[in-house]
Design an enzyme around this catalytic site. Structure first.
Site: not given
Ligand code: NI
Length: 150
Positions: A46, A51, A90-91, A132-133, A136
């Site tokens: 995701g 991000q 997480c990226l 999670h997304e 963000h």
């Molecule tokens: Ni993330």
């Protein structure tokens, strides 16, 4: 489509609350395409707009090895049920995985890129991913919710 730079933990952008999308225009479509491109290139599950440095309420997700791609604009969790603890990454936070407790089932209401309302139902890993997304979009990182910190 073009890949965008991923903002990493420590960047204040990741701690801001994103604003709702109000214009469902070509610029939004281009952003979502870039986010999908970036997500697939980075091999993530995701990716949320903050991000890539855009403080708008959008996330994209991909499951089943890229055969399912989800895009959600202005997502809201309307139903959450059960509990599940699983390790997340997480990226924006490379090389860290920590256990997080999330709802086992969620229903998310959102819009597609054209402004049509959509409903997303998710269980298990996908439910965790959506939560999670959406976190963000409120400046929350999974490490804030790590069960180690409770
Ligand atoms: Ni993330």
């Amino acid at each position: 489509m073009a890949r965008r730079k991923i903002y990493k933990v420590g960047d204040d952008t990741l701690r801001q609350v994103s604003k709702p999308v109000t214009e469902f225009d070509d610029k939004l479509s281009a952003l979502i395409d870039d986010m999908i491109d970036t997500l697939i290139y980075e091999d993530g599950a995701g990716l949320a707009a903050p991000q890539v440095g855009v403080l708008k309420r959008i996330f994209v997700a991909t499951f089943d090895g890229g055969s399912t791609i989800i895009e959600a604009v202005n997502p809201v969790i309307v139903k959450a049920k059960g509990k599940r603890v699983a390790a997340e990454g997480c990226l924006s936070i490379p090389e860290i995985r920590e256990k997080v407790e999330r709802p086992r089932h969620v229903v998310v209401h959102a819009f597609d890129r054209h402004g049509n309302p959509i409903e997303l139902k998710a269980d298990g890993f996908e439910a965790s991913c959506f939560c999670h997304e959406i976190d963000h979009l409120d400046g929350i990182l999974f490490t804030d919710r790590s069960i180690k910190k409770k």
